[in-house]
Write a protein that holds these residues in place. Sequence first.
Motif, PDB file in Angstrom:
ATOM      1  N   PRO B  57      31.041  54.058  21.947  1.00  0.00           N
ATOM      2  CA  PRO B  57      29.803  53.279  21.744  1.00  0.00           C
ATOM      3  C   PRO B  57      28.757  53.986  20.885  1.00  0.00           C
ATOM      4  O   PRO B  57      27.992  53.319  20.177  1.00  0.00           O
ATOM      5  N   ALA B  58      28.715  55.313  20.939  1.00  0.00           N
ATOM      6  CA  ALA B  58      27.750  56.021  20.088  1.00  0.00           C
ATOM      7  C   ALA B  58      28.059  55.786  18.611  1.00  0.00           C
ATOM      8  O   ALA B  58      27.141  55.665  17.789  1.00  0.00           O
ATOM      9  N   ILE B  59      29.334  55.715  18.290  1.00  0.00           N
ATOM     10  CA  ILE B  59      29.715  55.519  16.883  1.00  0.00           C
ATOM     11  C   ILE B  59      29.364  54.102  16.431  1.00  0.00           C
ATOM     12  O   ILE B  59      28.897  53.895  15.310  1.00  0.00           O
ATOM     13  N   SER B  60      29.555  53.145  17.321  1.00  0.00           N
ATOM     14  CA  SER B  60      29.147  51.769  16.975  1.00  0.00           C
ATOM     15  C   SER B  60      27.661  51.707  16.698  1.00  0.00           C
ATOM     16  O   SER B  60      27.215  51.067  15.732  1.00  0.00           O
ATOM     17  N   ALA B  61      26.861  52.374  17.532  1.00  0.00           N
ATOM     18  CA  ALA B  61      25.404  52.337  17.352  1.00  0.00           C
ATOM     19  C   ALA B  61      25.000  53.054  16.066  1.00  0.00           C
ATOM     20  O   ALA B  61      24.126  52.576  15.329  1.00  0.00           O
ATOM     21  N   ILE B  62      25.632  54.172  15.793  1.00  0.00           N
ATOM     22  CA  ILE B  62      25.283  54.931  14.587  1.00  0.00           C
ATOM     23  C   ILE B  62      25.740  54.184  13.336  1.00  0.00           C
ATOM     24  O   ILE B  62      25.031  54.148  12.324  1.00  0.00           O
ATOM     25  N   ALA B  63      26.900  53.558  13.415  1.00  0.00           N
ATOM     26  CA  ALA B  63      27.363  52.755  12.270  1.00  0.00           C
ATOM     27  C   ALA B  63      26.418  51.577  12.027  1.00  0.00           C
ATOM     28  O   ALA B  63      26.110  51.225  10.886  1.00  0.00           O
ATOM     29  N   ARG B  64      25.934  50.999  13.118  1.00  0.00           N
ATOM     30  CA  ARG B  64      24.970  49.890  13.008  1.00  0.00           C
ATOM     31  C   ARG B  64      23.690  50.373  12.287  1.00  0.00           C
ATOM     32  O   ARG B  64      23.136  49.670  11.451  1.00  0.00           O
ATOM     33  N   PHE B  65      23.254  51.569  12.621  1.00  0.00           N
ATOM     34  CA  PHE B  65      22.082  52.151  11.948  1.00  0.00           C
ATOM     35  C   PHE B  65      22.366  52.331  10.455  1.00  0.00           C
ATOM     36  O   PHE B  65      21.520  52.013   9.610  1.00  0.00           O
ATOM     37  N   ALA B  66      23.566  52.809  10.134  1.00  0.00           N
ATOM     38  CA  ALA B  66      23.926  53.002   8.724  1.00  0.00           C
ATOM     39  C   ALA B  66      23.910  51.673   7.977  1.00  0.00           C
ATOM     40  O   ALA B  66      23.452  51.587   6.831  1.00  0.00           O
ATOM     41  N   ILE B  67      24.399  50.646   8.638  1.00  0.00           N
ATOM     42  CA  ILE B  67      24.429  49.322   7.997  1.00  0.00           C
ATOM     43  C   ILE B  67      23.006  48.800   7.815  1.00  0.00           C
ATOM     44  O   ILE B  67      22.659  48.231   6.782  1.00  0.00           O
ATOM     45  N   THR B  68      22.149  49.012   8.821  1.00  0.00           N
ATOM     46  CA  THR B  68      20.774  48.497   8.762  1.00  0.00           C
ATOM     47  C   THR B  68      19.920  49.262   7.764  1.00  0.00           C
ATOM     48  O   THR B  68      19.123  48.672   7.040  1.00  0.00           O
ATOM     49  N   ASP B  80      36.968  55.241   9.169  1.00  0.00           N
ATOM     50  CA  ASP B  80      37.405  54.042   9.880  1.00  0.00           C
ATOM     51  C   ASP B  80      37.297  52.836   8.949  1.00  0.00           C
ATOM     52  O   ASP B  80      36.232  52.233   8.801  1.00  0.00           O
ATOM     53  N   GLY B  81      38.411  52.464   8.347  1.00  0.00           N
ATOM     54  CA  GLY B  81      38.417  51.367   7.377  1.00  0.00           C
ATOM     55  C   GLY B  81      38.009  50.045   7.977  1.00  0.00           C
ATOM     56  O   GLY B  81      37.550  49.140   7.269  1.00  0.00           O
ATOM     57  N   ALA B  82      38.155  49.916   9.298  1.00  0.00           N
ATOM     58  CA  ALA B  82      37.808  48.652   9.944  1.00  0.00           C
ATOM     59  C   ALA B  82      36.320  48.343   9.820  1.00  0.00           C
ATOM     60  O   ALA B  82      35.908  47.192   9.942  1.00  0.00           O
ATOM     61  N   LEU B  83      35.494  49.368   9.587  1.00  0.00           N
ATOM     62  CA  LEU B  83      34.055  49.132   9.433  1.00  0.00           C
ATOM     63  C   LEU B  83      33.766  48.412   8.125  1.00  0.00           C
ATOM     64  O   LEU B  83      32.737  47.752   7.978  1.00  0.00           O
ATOM     65  N   GLY B  84      34.650  48.606   7.151  1.00  0.00           N
ATOM     66  CA  GLY B  84      34.628  47.747   5.968  1.00  0.00           C
ATOM     67  C   GLY B  84      33.427  47.859   5.063  1.00  0.00           C
ATOM     68  O   GLY B  84      33.033  46.865   4.456  1.00  0.00           O
ATOM     69  N   PHE B  85      32.790  49.014   4.972  1.00  0.00           N
ATOM     70  CA  PHE B  85      31.767  49.129   3.935  1.00  0.00           C
ATOM     71  C   PHE B  85      31.716  50.543   3.390  1.00  0.00           C
ATOM     72  O   PHE B  85      32.160  51.493   4.026  1.00  0.00           O
ATOM     73  N   LYS B  86      31.208  50.646   2.167  1.00  0.00           N
ATOM     74  CA  LYS B  86      31.020  51.934   1.509  1.00  0.00           C
ATOM     75  C   LYS B  86      29.529  52.115   1.298  1.00  0.00           C
ATOM     76  O   LYS B  86      28.809  51.157   1.028  1.00  0.00           O
ATOM     77  N   THR B  87      29.066  53.329   1.432  1.00  0.00           N
ATOM     78  CA  THR B  87      27.623  53.545   1.430  1.00  0.00           C
ATOM     79  C   THR B  87      27.285  54.840   0.702  1.00  0.00           C
ATOM     80  O   THR B  87      28.111  55.379  -0.045  1.00  0.00           O
ATOM     81  N   SER B  88      26.080  55.335   0.898  1.00  0.00           N
ATOM     82  CA  SER B  88      25.694  56.591   0.249  1.00  0.00           C
ATOM     83  C   SER B  88      26.244  57.766   1.064  1.00  0.00           C
ATOM     84  O   SER B  88      26.582  57.622   2.233  1.00  0.00           O
ATOM     85  N   PRO B  89      26.339  58.957   0.431  1.00  0.00           N
ATOM     86  CA  PRO B  89      26.917  60.105   1.143  1.00  0.00           C
ATOM     87  C   PRO B  89      26.217  60.418   2.455  1.00  0.00           C
ATOM     88  O   PRO B  89      26.876  60.764   3.449  1.00  0.00           O
ATOM     89  N   ALA B  90      24.899  60.304   2.486  1.00  0.00           N
ATOM     90  CA  ALA B  90      24.166  60.663   3.698  1.00  0.00           C
ATOM     91  C   ALA B  90      24.599  59.790   4.881  1.00  0.00           C
ATOM     92  O   ALA B  90      24.777  60.281   5.998  1.00  0.00           O
ATOM     93  N   PHE B  91      24.794  58.500   4.636  1.00  0.00           N
ATOM     94  CA  PHE B  91      25.161  57.596   5.730  1.00  0.00           C
ATOM     95  C   PHE B  91      26.647  57.653   6.071  1.00  0.00           C
ATOM     96  O   PHE B  91      27.021  57.557   7.245  1.00  0.00           O
ATOM     97  N   ALA B  92      27.500  57.796   5.055  1.00  0.00           N
ATOM     98  CA  ALA B  92      28.933  57.895   5.357  1.00  0.00           C
ATOM     99  C   ALA B  92      29.189  59.135   6.213  1.00  0.00           C
ATOM    100  O   ALA B  92      29.938  59.090   7.194  1.00  0.00           O
ATOM    101  N   SER B  93      28.535  60.229   5.876  1.00  0.00           N
ATOM    102  CA  SER B  93      28.762  61.458   6.639  1.00  0.00           C
ATOM    103  C   SER B  93      28.105  61.385   8.010  1.00  0.00           C
ATOM    104  O   SER B  93      28.586  61.994   8.964  1.00  0.00           O
ATOM    105  N   LEU B  94      27.013  60.648   8.113  1.00  0.00           N
ATOM    106  CA  LEU B  94      26.387  60.451   9.434  1.00  0.00           C
ATOM    107  C   LEU B  94      27.394  59.827  10.400  1.00  0.00           C
ATOM    108  O   LEU B  94      27.571  60.280  11.532  1.00  0.00           O
TER     109      LEU B  94
END
Lengths: 465, 465
Positions: B57-68, B80-94
């Motif tokens: 659940p922590a990863i879901s919440a953190i991924a949600r923050f990255a998306i927002t 995790d390819g299932a998350l289905g998005f590419k982002t900036s280095p700071a958020f991908a590494s988060l």
Amino acid sequence: MAQKPASSAQGNPTRTQNLAIWAANLKYADIPPHVVQKTKDFFLDWLGCTIAGRNHPAISAIARFAITMGPSNGKSELVDGALGFKTSPAFASLVNGASSHVVEQDDLHNRSIMHPATVVYPAALAVAQEIDATGEEFIAACVVGYEVGCRVGEYLGKSHYERFHTTATGGVIGVAAATAHLLKLDAEQTLSAIGTAGTQAAGLWQFLVDATHSKQVHTGKACFDGIFAAYSARDGLLGAADILEGSRAMGVALVPGTTKPEAIDQNLGSDWAVLGSSFKWHASCRHTHPSVDALLSLMEKNGVAFEDIESVVTRTYQAALNVLGLSGEGETVHQSKFSMGFVLAVAAKKGQAMITDFTEEDLKDLTLREFQRRVTMEYDAEIDSKFPQSWQGTVIVTTKSGQVFHETAEFAKGDPELPLTKEEIERKVHALATYGGFTNTSRVNDLIQRGWSLENETNLTGFVF
Amino acid sequence: MAQKPASSAQGNPTRTQNLAIWAANLKYADIPPHVVQKTKDFFLDWLGCTIAGRNHPAISAIARFAITMGPSNGKSELVDGALGFKTSPAFASLVNGASSHVVEQDDLHNRSIMHPATVVYPAALAVAQEIDATGEEFIAACVVGYEVGCRVGEYLGKSHYERFHTTATGGVIGVAAATAHLLKLDAEQTLSAIGTAGTQAAGLWQFLVDATHSKQVHTGKACFDGIFAAYSARDGLLGAADILEGSRAMGVALVPGTTKPEAIDQNLGSDWAVLGSSFKWHASCRHTHPSVDALLSLMEKNGVAFEDIESVVTRTYQAALNVLGLSGEGETVHQSKFSMGFVLAVAAKKGQAMITDFTEEDLKDLTLREFQRRVTMEYDAEIDSKFPQSWQGTVIVTTKSGQVFHETAEFAKGDPELPLTKEEIERKVHALATYGGFTNTSRVNDLIQRGWSLENETNLTGFVF
């Protein structure tokens, strides 16, 4: 709710839990009018500080990071309209929070030794813009941010402040609470947000030694990290429940001396943090202010001129000696504001120490430099015992003709006991905008007028210079 | 260059400056082949850990923050390819950094008591993807990240680790150095990046008390914050030059006991941090591993079965007692991996303590719970004196028939002296992917094969399950 409330062995709520419950439940209607007014005063004060700091190289670098790493299609605005982009709340507040702490003119909450405005307003503004919050909701969130942040700062206390930049370490928790309030999190989620904020608490004074840029990093990142804490708490991330007083928590790890546990939750709703915060009238480090006020008062009362002064002794508290001892003689404009000697020289020569009174030229002014060397600081046990409840300063001036004068400032101008008037706040905002190179006076007036009626605003969009 | 190098009173470079100079100048060609190989070993090990943690659940919440809060049009990928998005280095590494620290299977650098992989690889991977770095450049940056991060962790030492999660506090500096290397920053900029990273260093153990989610916050944020430090240093933000040993720096503020200054820069280029790191073979807290190994060895040597055991005494070092004493009996699967008694019960009953051996069902297994209560931990001064250079454990088993057996594990399986084979690493990656719910075995094999020839890759895109 995924998380059980923290509780003591007896099953009573912890102090941190009391604070979270209070923060989650505060309604705008519960806030007394004079607290609302002071919240608006400090908002305008903060807005001016933010535009004033925009040209600092640290802000350019941080804005560049926001552009590189953040989205460019958000709803949250940069106060510096020249940057020309809107982004997500985390990045807008990162930049605005950094920018508002450049010119050392933001407010100071005396008892906690922290600067709440520079972290609470940028975060709350950016989040309010994102979620279309009203002026009332924004004000309530800022009141919560002040209350939680400053109470944590006061809990951490003087010994913490000797090592850590409390504006960042208490600030990140204030930001989390303010954001949680805007997101309408319940008490348990708010407690999680506080926990996640606290485990990110950081910010060391080392940057003062070599005049580097961490001070702005601390405030910008406190915004970012506190917003992270609240948004992730909303989405199910659990934060440690007792992050202040727990066995492996902030009190144990970040406080070498004693904490003040009762500060966390005593007199909630009656002793308002907003009312305990001070405006900075002089442009220097706040620890110099009581001495500046005492010196200016002494010179006026006794007809002493700059040229008459042979030496100045300032008697002060230990925290001032610690911070003011780090920057040497002040090689940069920023450092010079942390030199008691240089600041008193400027004040004595110019009759004031406003933001336009510290320039590169002043650094080379030999009369200032010579005066600076004739200023000494001394520890005063009585003054220290009152700090940080009261920020006092005594100066002892010996004139060239051998006269000796004493003066003590019991309060600094801008203190809760001696606040700025509405007109002085407006003057200060205009001066700050001018310093930031923003010359559209009528636009500044418009923003000021909007600030005075903040509670009537339907949204927070448009606080952009 | 805007910043003068820090120097001691004699004008010699500081230790931190030596470290920055070394980091900025390291070339791939300078790295011995066995160090390259170990860097690839740990990369694959890390990749498996990252996919294994994705459903927390922590990863879901953190991924949600990255998306927002982050952009959705970056070049950096989520493992995790299932998350289905590419982002900036700071958020991908988060997100990746948080995910790789969920299952407690990432590597451990013994002398610094930190987990370098979980912060160095996600940050370096995300930045490498953003800037189209080659496999060689990626490997060199990871070697730098390990070296700088682990040396800072060793400098901070045992007393720091008692209060702070060194993986975060040393890790953020390792991330900054790795990122600086990829961005080809010079030594002065690298020193700034280290300074800005160090003033953000945070991460408390309080979350262990109530099984909350800060551990993943610490690693994800160490990635984010270290990337911030390096990118902003590139763009002119100055970090404190002597953030480790300065008068208001990490050593003073974050280390209650003694630091180990020589760890910062002695034997650079000959004593490689990558070679001092250990694989985790068991799925539990690393502090339980020596005891697990000793117990399994004792049972095999002496023909002792789970049912035969009346009691177990494990003799260990203080840091293990501190960490393992916080989680009680282990109400959650995560907490149960921090209970020495429960972990030894699992190992004794199942003959192993792999990731699939800790389940909700196991928590309810009364034979495990009963065994758990018959395990006691004791402080061993001799073992403690060797820690963290050597992570030893002794177990003393008394059987129901009254026999007493002793066994000491001098090294844990996976230690530098007892590393995993290539085949064991592959088995572990497959097991981790399975645990993460990823069932495409041939895809896992493809990623493993790519990992084995990492130095030949022209870019790092595509390490996605």
